[in-house]
Motif scaffolding. Structure first.
Motif, short mmCIF file in Angstrom:
data_model
loop_
_atom_site.label_atom_id
_atom_site.label_comp_id
_atom_site.label_asym_id
_atom_site.label_seq_id
_atom_site.Cartn_x
_atom_site.Cartn_y
_atom_site.Cartn_z
N LYS A 88 0.83 -1.22 0.00
CA LYS A 88 0.00 0.00 0.00
C LYS A 88 0.86 1.26 0.00
N ILE A 89 1.81 1.29 -0.94
CA ILE A 89 2.72 2.42 -1.08
C ILE A 89 2.67 2.95 -2.51
N PRO A 90 3.11 4.18 -2.74
CA PRO A 90 3.00 4.77 -4.08
C PRO A 90 4.03 4.25 -5.07
N LEU A 91 3.66 4.36 -6.34
CA LEU A 91 4.54 4.00 -7.46
C LEU A 91 4.98 5.27 -8.19
N ILE A 92 6.29 5.37 -8.41
CA ILE A 92 6.86 6.47 -9.19
C ILE A 92 7.48 5.86 -10.44
N ALA A 93 7.35 6.51 -11.57
CA ALA A 93 7.94 6.01 -12.81
C ALA A 93 8.79 7.10 -13.45
N VAL A 94 10.01 6.70 -13.85
CA VAL A 94 10.97 7.64 -14.45
C VAL A 94 11.42 7.09 -15.80
N ASN A 95 11.53 7.96 -16.79
CA ASN A 95 12.05 7.57 -18.10
C ASN A 95 13.44 6.94 -17.93
N SER A 96 13.62 5.74 -18.46
CA SER A 96 14.89 5.03 -18.30
C SER A 96 16.07 5.77 -18.91
N LEU A 97 15.82 6.58 -19.94
CA LEU A 97 16.91 7.35 -20.53
C LEU A 97 17.52 8.32 -19.53
N GLU A 98 16.69 8.78 -18.58
CA GLU A 98 17.18 9.75 -17.59
C GLU A 98 18.25 9.14 -16.69
N SER A 99 18.14 7.85 -16.41
CA SER A 99 19.16 7.22 -15.57
C SER A 99 20.48 7.07 -16.31
N MET A 100 20.44 7.05 -17.64
CA MET A 100 21.67 6.90 -18.43
C MET A 100 22.49 8.19 -18.48
N ILE A 101 21.82 9.32 -18.37
CA ILE A 101 22.55 10.59 -18.50
C ILE A 101 23.16 11.05 -17.18
N GLU A 102 22.61 10.55 -16.06
CA GLU A 102 22.99 11.08 -14.74
C GLU A 102 24.51 11.09 -14.49
N PRO A 103 25.26 10.01 -14.82
CA PRO A 103 26.70 10.02 -14.54
C PRO A 103 27.50 11.02 -15.39
N PHE A 104 26.87 11.56 -16.43
CA PHE A 104 27.60 12.42 -17.37
C PHE A 104 27.29 13.90 -17.19
N LEU A 105 26.36 14.21 -16.29
CA LEU A 105 26.00 15.61 -16.08
C LEU A 105 27.11 16.33 -15.32
N GLY A 106 27.36 17.58 -15.72
CA GLY A 106 28.39 18.37 -15.04
C GLY A 106 29.81 17.98 -15.39
N HIS A 107 29.99 17.28 -16.52
CA HIS A 107 31.33 16.85 -16.93
C HIS A 107 31.76 17.53 -18.22
N ASN A 108 31.43 18.78 -18.35
CA ASN A 108 31.90 19.60 -19.48
C ASN A 108 31.29 19.22 -20.82
N TYR A 109 30.19 18.47 -20.81
CA TYR A 109 29.46 18.19 -22.05
C TYR A 109 28.29 19.17 -22.15
N ASP A 110 28.10 19.71 -23.34
CA ASP A 110 26.94 20.58 -23.56
C ASP A 110 25.66 19.75 -23.72
N PHE A 111 25.83 18.57 -24.31
CA PHE A 111 24.67 17.70 -24.58
C PHE A 111 25.01 16.26 -24.23
N VAL A 112 24.04 15.55 -23.65
CA VAL A 112 24.15 14.11 -23.43
C VAL A 112 23.01 13.45 -24.19
N VAL A 113 23.37 12.49 -25.04
CA VAL A 113 22.37 11.85 -25.91
C VAL A 113 22.40 10.34 -25.66
N PRO A 114 21.43 9.81 -24.91
CA PRO A 114 21.36 8.36 -24.72
C PRO A 114 20.85 7.68 -25.98
#
Length: 226
Positions: A88-114
Motif C-alpha cells: 500500500k505504497i505509491p509508485l513512481i515512474a521515471v524515463n529510463s533514458l534519464e538514468s543513463m545521463i545522470e553520470p555524465f551531467l556536469g562533466h563539461n558536455y553541452d549535450f548528453v544523448v542516450p
C-alpha cells in the motif's frame, strides 16, 4: 523516505535502495540473455539485505519505465505494481533514458544523448542538456543515417548506451564522444524519483503501463495453434 528502485528495461537487471538521496545498496548485472525473469526478485532480496532493511520498511517504489525491452519492462512493471499493492505504497515512474545521463551531467558536455539499441539502425533516444539534465528533445524511435545529429557538429556532445557503437560507425561527428558501455541503472533514478515525490507525481496503478514507445512485434501464431 526509504525507496526501492527497479530498472529492467535493458540487458542490465538492476535493483537499488535509498534512504532519501542516500544510496544504501545497488545490485545489478548486465547479461546478454536478459535475466530479469529469473534474477529480479533475488536482486530485490539482496539489495534489501545490503541496505539492512526488510520489504515492510519500503515506503515507495520507483520504476524505470522505459523505453527498452518489451519483456523486461513487463516484468519490472508487474513486480513494481505487486510491491505497491501489497505494501500500500505509491509508485513512481521515471524515463529510463534519464538514468543513463545522470553520470555524465556536469562533466563539461553541452549535450548528453542516450542511445538504446532497438533494431537494425534504429535507436530510442532523446537529447538532454549536459549541465542541468533538462530534456531538450523528447524521447523518440530514430533511424540512424549519416545526417543524424549533424546539428551537434563541433559541439561538446557525448552519446551513451548500447546504441552508441553503431552510431559511431555511421555518424560523421569527429569531436563527439561515444560510450557504449552504459545501460539504464536503478542507482541513477534517485534524483528524478525524489523530484516526483516532492511534486506528488505518483502513478495510478490501475492504469499504469510502461513506456514501450513502439508496439510489440511478436511471432504470430498459426490458426491451428490458436
Amino acid at each position: 523516505m526509504k525507496i526501492l528502485y527497479l530498472e529492467t528495461s535493458s540487458k542490465n537487471c538492476s535493483v537499488a535502495v535509498s534512504d532519501d538521496e542516500k544510496l544504501l545498496c545497488v545490485c545489478e548485472e548486465v547479461s546478454e540473455n536478459y535475466k530479469q525473469s529469473e534474477s529480479l526478485h533475488t536482486y530485490v532480496e539482496w539489495a534489501l539485505e545490503g541496505a539492512g532493511l526488510s520489504l515492510k520498511d519500503i515506503e515507495a517504489v520507483c520504476l524505470g519505465k522505459g523505453p527498452g525491452s518489451y519483456t523486461g519492462l513487463r516484468i519490472g512493471a508487474a513486480s513494481a505494481k505487486g510491491f505497491c499493492y501489497g505494501l500500500k505504497i505509491p509508485l513512481i515512474a521515471v524515463n529510463s533514458l534519464e538514468s543513463m545521463i545522470e553520470p555524465f551531467l556536469g562533466h563539461n558536455y553541452d549535450f548528453v544523448v542516450p542511445l538504446i539499441d532497438a533494431r537494425r539502425m534504429e535507436v530510442y533516444t532523446a537529447v538532454y542538456d549536459g549541465h542541468t539534465g533538462k530534456e531538450l528533445s523528447p524521447t523518440e524511435a530514430k533511424i540512424l543515417d549519416e545526417t543524424s545529429f549533424e546539428e551537434f557538429r563541433g559541439k561538446r556532445v557525448v552519446f551513451v548506451g548500447d546504441g552508441a557503437q553503431k552510431a559511431k560507425e555511421i555518424l560523421d561527428l569527429p569531436d563527439a564522444v561515444f560510450d557504449e558501455n552504459v545501460y539504464p541503472s536503478s542507482q541513477y533514478l534517485i534524483r528524478k524519483a525524489l523530484e516526483k515525490i516532492e511534486n506528488k507525481e505518483f502513478e495510478d496503478m490501475a492504469y499504469f503501463e510502461p513506456f514501450y514507445l513502439k508496439d510489440f512485434h511478436g511471432v504470430k501464431k498459426k490458426k491451428s495453434e490458436e
